[in-house]
Design a protein around this motif. Sequence first.
Motif, PDB file in Angstrom:
ATOM      1  N   TYR A  68      14.725  93.370  26.457  1.00 57.94           N
ATOM      2  CA  TYR A  68      14.314  94.526  27.266  1.00 57.94           C
ATOM      3  C   TYR A  68      14.841  95.840  26.681  1.00 57.94           C
ATOM      4  O   TYR A  68      14.043  96.741  26.394  1.00 57.94           O
ATOM      5  N   ASP A  90       3.378  97.611  30.290  1.00 54.43           N
ATOM      6  CA  ASP A  90       4.710  97.064  30.553  1.00 54.43           C
ATOM      7  C   ASP A  90       4.549  95.757  31.325  1.00 54.43           C
ATOM      8  O   ASP A  90       4.264  95.750  32.518  1.00 54.43           O
ATOM      9  N   GLN A  92       5.633  92.660  33.321  1.00 57.14           N
ATOM     10  CA  GLN A  92       6.754  92.277  34.174  1.00 57.14           C
ATOM     11  C   GLN A  92       6.710  90.766  34.414  1.00 57.14           C
ATOM     12  O   GLN A  92       6.009  90.284  35.298  1.00 57.14           O
ATOM     13  N   PRO A  96      10.972  93.814  34.768  1.00 56.16           N
ATOM     14  CA  PRO A  96      10.201  94.822  34.047  1.00 56.16           C
ATOM     15  C   PRO A  96      10.951  95.282  32.801  1.00 56.16           C
ATOM     16  O   PRO A  96      12.130  94.979  32.616  1.00 56.16           O
ATOM     17  N   ALA A 109       1.683  98.726  34.643  1.00 57.05           N
ATOM     18  CA  ALA A 109       2.476  97.518  34.878  1.00 57.05           C
ATOM     19  C   ALA A 109       1.549  96.309  34.916  1.00 57.05           C
ATOM     20  O   ALA A 109       0.606  96.272  35.703  1.00 57.05           O
ATOM     21  N   VAL A 111       1.411  92.412  35.721  1.00 59.25           N
ATOM     22  CA  VAL A 111       2.140  91.353  36.432  1.00 59.25           C
ATOM     23  C   VAL A 111       1.209  90.156  36.579  1.00 59.25           C
ATOM     24  O   VAL A 111       0.197  90.234  37.290  1.00 59.25           O
ATOM     25  N   GLU A 135      12.797  92.248  41.246  1.00 55.59           N
ATOM     26  CA  GLU A 135      11.342  92.101  41.243  1.00 55.59           C
ATOM     27  C   GLU A 135      10.701  92.612  42.533  1.00 55.59           C
ATOM     28  O   GLU A 135       9.631  93.239  42.494  1.00 55.59           O
ATOM     29  N   ALA A 139      11.741  97.171  41.196  1.00 51.83           N
ATOM     30  CA  ALA A 139      10.589  97.416  40.326  1.00 51.83           C
ATOM     31  C   ALA A 139       9.436  98.101  41.076  1.00 51.83           C
ATOM     32  O   ALA A 139       8.856  99.076  40.565  1.00 51.83           O
ATOM     33  N   TYR A 143       7.956 101.749  39.737  1.00 54.66           N
ATOM     34  CA  TYR A 143       6.595 101.853  39.222  1.00 54.66           C
ATOM     35  C   TYR A 143       5.615 102.362  40.273  1.00 54.66           C
ATOM     36  O   TYR A 143       4.401 102.334  40.052  1.00 54.66           O
TER      37      TYR A 143
END
Length: 380
Positions: A68, A90, A92, A96, A109, A111, A135, A139, A143
């Motif tokens: 990271y 990014d 996650q 993240p 993001a 996911v 999480e 995060a 975000y």
Amino acid sequence: MRIAFLNWRDLTHPEGGGAERYAQTICTGLAQLGHDVVLFCAAHPGAPASESLDGYRVVRAGGRLSVYPRALSAMLREARSRGRFDVIIDTQNGLPFWSPLVTRGPVIALVHHVHREQWPVVLGPILARVGWLIESRIAPALYRGRPYVTVSQRSRDELVDLGVAADDIHVIHNGTSRPLALATAKDRDPTLVVLGRLVPHKRVELAVDVVARLRDEFPRLQLRVVGDGWWRSAIERHAAEAGVSDQVHVLGYVDEITKHRELARAWVALAPSAKEGWGLNVVEAASHGVPTIAHHGAGGLSESILDGQTGVLVHESADLAAAAAQLLHDHAERARLGEAARHRALGYTWNASVARWHDLLQSVVAGAETSPAKAERESA
């Protein structure tokens, strides 16, 4: 566009899986459209620190956790030496990359799924609580207001439960490649297949238990496990303790042709995972007309499988064996589900996934408003 793609691993990593295939296929597709794409991910033995692959570059640094900060540092060095990135993707994977802390530019993001169920399986109780706190609380706050991408409606709903604005979330499914080894015939003996990384939350032991329970009913039953990972020895040990080592074949990592051959020869696929964002393994099996059995409530598996139409969903792990036995006995039902699964798989293409990413990236980079609700909030 200059695009930075942050992902935990790449597909050459020993623990690479569906998320890595997604990342690299999208990178390849965007590069083919003329974009300058760099994938930042973890290093692993035998892999160069930097290399060009399918039109984009891969930069590797750091390990399981150090990736990271190391990936962020590598990205900043890259931006200083070769020009800033227009947008950052990014990923996650539970945690993240914290990219909003180092850039004022656009961040998306990505996911695949929420890891609520995985944290206790992979970590001890204290670290699991820390991971889930990051999480589920930290995060989403960091975000907030930025675009999200996920791979299924189920994962979208879970992100909304964590406080992510529904209008900020874009669903871009996995695609599937054209199936190889189409000339491969079904195995003469009843054959089950599991495809995926060998890690605890994939729960491959449940597939081994299916073989143990059905051994008397199907003496020639075989389970083919396609994939590798740090949990492999535990699975092999479980098979030995269950007395079915002679019927459970852990093949490890295989090339694409071998993977498709194993899928094509199987009668039924099992996906006993506790949670998946979508279920690339389901669609890959479906492309060969192989229906999959999985659990209700296992994230995107309840979406990639249409219960009773393209496969079977069970509520309890104890029901896996009964569902498998029914399909192994009923050739007509297995063929019906398999053909419906094959037809549905044709609708999920990587070209469509890349096209949706391309449109989203262009919109984000151009500063176009992608969320009507967000526009209303800002103008209020």
